[in-house]
Write an enzyme that holds these catalytic residues in place. Structure first.
Site, PDB file in Angstrom:
ATOM      1  N   GLU A 139      -0.945   9.515  -5.685  1.00 43.72           N
ATOM      2  CA  GLU A 139       0.179   8.569  -5.758  1.00 43.72           C
ATOM      3  C   GLU A 139       0.342   8.007  -7.168  1.00 43.72           C
ATOM      4  O   GLU A 139       1.461   7.773  -7.630  1.00 43.72           O
ATOM      5  CB  GLU A 139      -0.045   7.457  -4.736  1.00 43.72           C
ATOM      6  CG  GLU A 139       0.010   7.947  -3.304  1.00 43.72           C
ATOM      7  CD  GLU A 139      -0.977   7.278  -2.365  1.00 43.72           C
ATOM      8  OE1 GLU A 139      -1.240   7.841  -1.278  1.00 43.72           O
ATOM      9  OE2 GLU A 139      -1.505   6.203  -2.712  1.00 43.72           O
TER      10      GLU A 139
ATOM     11  N   GLU B 148       0.847  -1.184   0.000  1.00 43.28           N
ATOM     12  CA  GLU B 148       0.000   0.000   0.000  1.00 43.28           C
ATOM     13  C   GLU B 148       0.888   1.242   0.000  1.00 43.28           C
ATOM     14  O   GLU B 148       1.683   1.452   0.909  1.00 43.28           O
ATOM     15  CB  GLU B 148      -0.918   0.005   1.224  1.00 43.28           C
ATOM     16  CG  GLU B 148      -1.966   1.099   1.213  1.00 43.28           C
ATOM     17  CD  GLU B 148      -3.038   0.897   0.144  1.00 43.28           C
ATOM     18  OE1 GLU B 148      -3.747   1.874  -0.163  1.00 43.28           O
ATOM     19  OE2 GLU B 148      -3.177  -0.226  -0.387  1.00 43.28           O
TER      20      GLU B 148
ATOM     21  N   ASP C  16      -6.832   3.056   3.579  1.00 44.08           N
ATOM     22  CA  ASP C  16      -6.384   1.769   4.123  1.00 44.08           C
ATOM     23  C   ASP C  16      -7.561   0.815   4.304  1.00 44.08           C
ATOM     24  O   ASP C  16      -7.450  -0.385   4.037  1.00 44.08           O
ATOM     25  CB  ASP C  16      -5.674   1.987   5.462  1.00 44.08           C
ATOM     26  CG  ASP C  16      -4.493   2.939   5.334  1.00 44.08           C
ATOM     27  OD1 ASP C  16      -3.625   2.687   4.482  1.00 44.08           O
ATOM     28  OD2 ASP C  16      -4.457   3.935   6.067  1.00 44.08           O
TER      29      ASP C  16
END
Length: 496
Positions: free
Chosen positions: A324, A294, A482
């Site tokens: 990201e 992750e 998450d």
């Protein structure tokens, strides 16, 4: 027959035909009205919720009983999150807004407020290190004195572990720095190796903002947060050795790694050594055990480039968000790397191209990395989610992406079920599946709320895309990415 009789017969036939056509038209109108009413009752949000329920079936009602992984090892970062209002803390620090500046490292309160204003104006989450240890400690003390503050489990690994461990049948090994306060917030089925325990916790400050909040010249148009810390234990991956040693006796059927973004706070020669050490550990893991990496926000394109070349081929799955993904594309000169991060949500076709590029460049069977293990990428943003896989390598990807997208609304609204009046759909009603691929570009997809999760292929890569119902008044945004990745993994089965 006589001419007059022929004309009468023709007239009767014409009348009967028109009556028949009128009757048929009436039937079709009634059917369309009935069908339209049956399938389009309520708002598009209501129809999307109903569509998820029909499309995903039993997984929505019995997802815990469908748990794929029972022993999960998560590492390498954990901490205490101290959550406050960003504007409230900056006012308390006597900071003044008015300038938006991107900083790779924060050196002062002035840097902090400039970075906060810059990111809030774009509603873009970010995480940075604060260089001055004493200065950071003073800011934490001021935050602790605010009336509105919350303490939560923090760190990507700990948050993924907490999500997995919410099912009491799942045993979780957490490899990250854990002090007394954090230990008290963990669930009983989370095991911490002895080598990871310490006296005090690492603290990360979470500066939240919501739509309408203003700082300087910036006004937030969504809910998000800015994270900063002076973190020694996680930045140095001090838990890595103990974590991988404990894995051998724990016997996981899934490994989740995170926290590598914190390496950017170290000198390049130091983090390069840490990456090499991680590669040694990953190489020793059985190929039958899926490994998910992750990602999180980082300003270091050098670090991202190294992770994509050195670590991606040694894991089976990667999770990341829109910022990201753009940073990764810039770091490795991937497709659409010049897209402006502040221009609004990424287009579906742009993301599809970039995910295809990741698997085609760094994935299993690629020309550059023929022995790569990477076969899956899970992308999440505010408006839609993707899971891209190399064909026949994972099962349940449609369920995984739909269930994760659905969970995003539930957690953000902090509710048990999604309420249509509390969420909104912001995905385009029609969109390109690819910008680069001519065949896909010529066949745009029209969104159908009755079938929210869409699927298509490009070469050997299969794409599964689901919209997100955005919470109008979000209550809980920290750790959302998450939780999304953890939920997606819970329903994704790697094919051995």
């Amino acid at each position: 027959p006589r001419p007059r009789d022929s004309r009468v017969a023709s007239a009767l036939h014409l009348i009967m035909f028109r009556l028949w056509r009128l009757w048929l038209g009436s039937v079709l109108i009634i059917f369309a009205w009935w069908y339209n009413g049956y399938t389009r009752v309520g708002s598009i949000e209501e129809r999307t919720i109903a569509g998820w329920r029909r499309q995903l079936g039993d997984y929505l009602h019995h997802n815990r009983s469908k748990q794929v992984y029972r022993r999960v090892a998560v590492g390498l970062n954990s901490n205490i999150d101290l959550i406050v209002s960003g504007t409230e803390l900056l006012k308390d620090l006597n900071a003044t807004g008015g300038s938006q500046v991107e900083h790779d490292v924060l050196e002062s309160v002035q840097h902090l407020q400039e970075m906060f204003e810059h990111r809030m104006a774009r509603c873009a989450a970010a995480e940075r290190g604060f260089a001055d240890q004493n200065g950071f400690r003073e800011i934490v003390e001021r935050a602790q004195q605010l009336n509105n503050k919350q303490y939560f489990v923090g760190g990507n690994a700990a948050l993924v572990g907490l999500n997995m461990a919410s099912n009491s049948d799942v045993q979780v090994l957490l490899g990250g720095p854990v002090g007394h306060q954090l230990q008290g917030l963990l669930l009983p089925n989370i095991v911490v190796p002895g080598g990871c325990k310490q006296e005090s916790d690492e603290v990360h400050l979470i500066l939240e903002y919501k739509p309408g909040d203003t700082w300087g010249s910036a006004t937030a148009f969504c809910s998000n947060r800015f994270i900063f810390s002076h973190d020694i234990g996680n930045s140095n991956l001090l838990a890595m050795e103990s974590f991988f040693t404990s894995i051998k006796s724990f016997g996981p059927d899934l490994i989740v790694l995170s926290g590598l973004h914190l390496l950017e706070k170290l000198d390049e020669s130091v983090w390069q050594g840490k990456v090499k050490e991680l590669i040694t550990h990953l190489t020793a893991v059985s190929t039958h055990i899926p490994i998910h990496l992750e990602l999180a926000s980082t300003a270091s394109l050098e670090l991202l480039s190294t992770l994509s070349r050195e670590v991606f081929p040694r894991v089976t799955s990667v999770g990341l968000n829109d910022q990201e993904l753009l940073s990764l594309s810039r770091a490795s000169q991937g497709p659409h790397h010049s897209v402006d991060e502040g221009a609004g949500p990424l287009e579906v076709g742009v993301v599809g191209d970039q995910l295809y590029w990741i698997l085609n460049t760094f994935g299993a069977g690629s020309s550059k990395f023929p022995s790569s293990r990477l076969t899956r990428v899970h992308f999440h943003s505010f408006t839609f989610h993707f899971i891209a896989i190399i064909r026949d390598t994972w099962k349940n990807s449609m369920t995984a992406v739909g269930t994760a997208a659905r969970m995003a609304a539930i957690q953000a609204c902090d509710s048990i079920e999604i309420k249509a009046n509390e969420v909104e759909l912001k995905i385009p009603q029609a969109f390109l599946k690819s910008v680069e691929d001519e065949t896909l570009r010529q066949n745009p997809l029209v969104y159908n709320p009755s079938v929210p999760v869409s699927q298509w292929s490009r070469g050997q890569v299969e794409m599964f895309m689901s919209p997100v119902l955005i919470c109008r008044k979000p209550i809980k945004t920290v750790g959302l990415g998450d939780a999304i990745s953890a939920t997606g993994l819970q329903h994704s089965l790697m094919v051995s």
